[in-house]
Design an enzyme around this catalytic site. Structure first.
Site, PDB file in Angstrom:
ATOM      1  N   SER A 144      -5.033 121.747  63.010  1.00  0.00           N
ATOM      2  CA  SER A 144      -4.441 120.799  63.962  1.00  0.00           C
ATOM      3  C   SER A 144      -3.177 120.138  63.430  1.00  0.00           C
ATOM      4  O   SER A 144      -2.285 119.786  64.209  1.00  0.00           O
ATOM      5  CB  SER A 144      -5.471 119.735  64.358  1.00  0.00           C
ATOM      6  OG  SER A 144      -6.008 119.112  63.220  1.00  0.00           O
ATOM      7  N   HIS A 195      -2.722 114.672  61.434  1.00  0.00           N
ATOM      8  CA  HIS A 195      -1.909 114.912  62.625  1.00  0.00           C
ATOM      9  C   HIS A 195      -0.513 114.312  62.462  1.00  0.00           C
ATOM     10  O   HIS A 195       0.489 114.915  62.862  1.00  0.00           O
ATOM     11  CB  HIS A 195      -2.599 114.326  63.851  1.00  0.00           C
ATOM     12  CG  HIS A 195      -3.902 114.982  64.156  1.00  0.00           C
ATOM     13  ND1 HIS A 195      -4.822 114.433  65.021  1.00  0.00           N
ATOM     14  CD2 HIS A 195      -4.450 116.148  63.717  1.00  0.00           C
ATOM     15  CE1 HIS A 195      -5.880 115.232  65.111  1.00  0.00           C
ATOM     16  NE2 HIS A 195      -5.673 116.274  64.313  1.00  0.00           N
TER      17      HIS A 195
END
Length: 320
Positions: A144, A195
């Site tokens: 991610s 992230h």
């Protein structure tokens, strides 16, 4: 290496369904290969999860740098894999078609390593600023972080428009930041720093020096390959040995012609040798070079302008 314990694996089934809906023939090769690698390492992990995740403690303090390679391609469960790969599928198709397969593969390789490195730097800074050692021990795994970097690139190459984040219309320009916050609020177990690291890497590419640095590195590799080809050409044409430390030229090379042998590069600088190599490769039979030596048979002369043109083309190739 042991196979992952099996449950319902509904995430895998949904991912397979989505792949066939898109059509394998419509997925560019690098995107398809990366998808396949993630699925394979989910089914047959290269290391147990606690030995694949990255943290300051495990990577930097324990010097286990291999984790930087493993962590992006390992996932906690089938849903973790599904959401990451479903997101990567659409971004990969668009970006690979825009950038080309070779550059997209290069980009993914750099982003995978650099996102992990930025994550470690951010966690180390938080440890120092808060005096809380838990940040240095927080271990992250999954693709991610790279995906958030690709989100930035996707919005850069395809500006404008609106993205729906959890049903809310958001301008593409801010979609990455809104999604970062909303995911952290709705799923507290996700890695906010991981992230964020991906977003920062994407910005380093689109608004910082990373893209230029990558092009420079790629150009250096291309130039090395070009020099190797040129050295092989001159050796096959009779230019061998070294002169002034430059491979591919000989300081006292002689040409055997009809009835005479003449020195070619005696006392010349490297630049003069290169100039003479170009000029002699253009001479017609019967003409002589600046040193008075007959040229190699079978080459033709078209004047100083032609030699200068060849020099210009060589320099332009190195700069491109």
């Amino acid at each position: 290496m042991r196979n992952r314990p099996r449950g319902t694996q509904l995430g895998l089934l949904l991912l397979a369904s989505q792949l066939f809906q898109v059509g394998l023939d419509n997925i560019p090769p690098v995107t398809l290969a990366v998808l396949g690698l993630n699925v394979y390492l989910y089914l047959f992990p290269a290391a147990p999860m606690m030995k694949a995740c990255i943290s300051v403690q495990e990577v930097y303090m324990s010097r286990d740098w291999r984790r930087l390679l493993l962590s992006p391609f390992h996932h906690l469960d089938d849903w973790h894999l599904y959401f990451n790969m479903a997101s990567f599928l659409m971004k990969g198709i668009r970006l690979e078609r825009r950038l080309g397969g070779a550059w997209f593969f290069y980009l993914l390789s750099v982003f995978s390593l650099l996102t992990g490195f930025v994550y470690l730097v951010l966690e180390a800074l938080l440890t120092e600023l808060t005096d809380d050692s838990s940040y240095s021990m927080t271990c992250a795994v999954g693709f991610s972080g790279v995906l958030f970097g690709l989100k930035v690139l996707n919005n850069y190459y395809y500006p404008g428009g609106v993205t729906y984040v959890m049903g809310l219309p958001v301008s593409n320009r801010y979609a990455s930041w809104v999604e970062l916050v909303l995911i952290h609020i709705t799923s507290p177990g996700t890695s906010f720093i991981g992230h964020l690291a991906g977003i920062l890497v994407g910005l380093l590419y689109t608004a910082g020096p990373l893209k230029t640095f990558m092009k420079t590195c790629a150009g250096m590799v291309s130039s090395d390959q070009y020099y190797s080809q040129q050295r092989a050409y001159y050796r096959s044409s009779g230019y061998s040995g070294t002169a002034g430390g430059y491979p591919g030229y000989q300081q006292h090379t002689t040409y055997q012609t009809t009835n005479q042998t003449a020195p070619y590069t005696d006392g010349m600088t490297e630049e003069e040798q290169l100039e003479m190599a170009i000029r002699n490769s253009l001479n017609e039979p019967g003409q002589t070079n600046q040193r008075g030596a007959p040229p190699p048979p079978g080459f033709h002369l078209s004047g100083d302008a032609r030699a200068e043109e060849i020099r210009w083309r060589r320099l332009r190739r190195f700069d491109s």
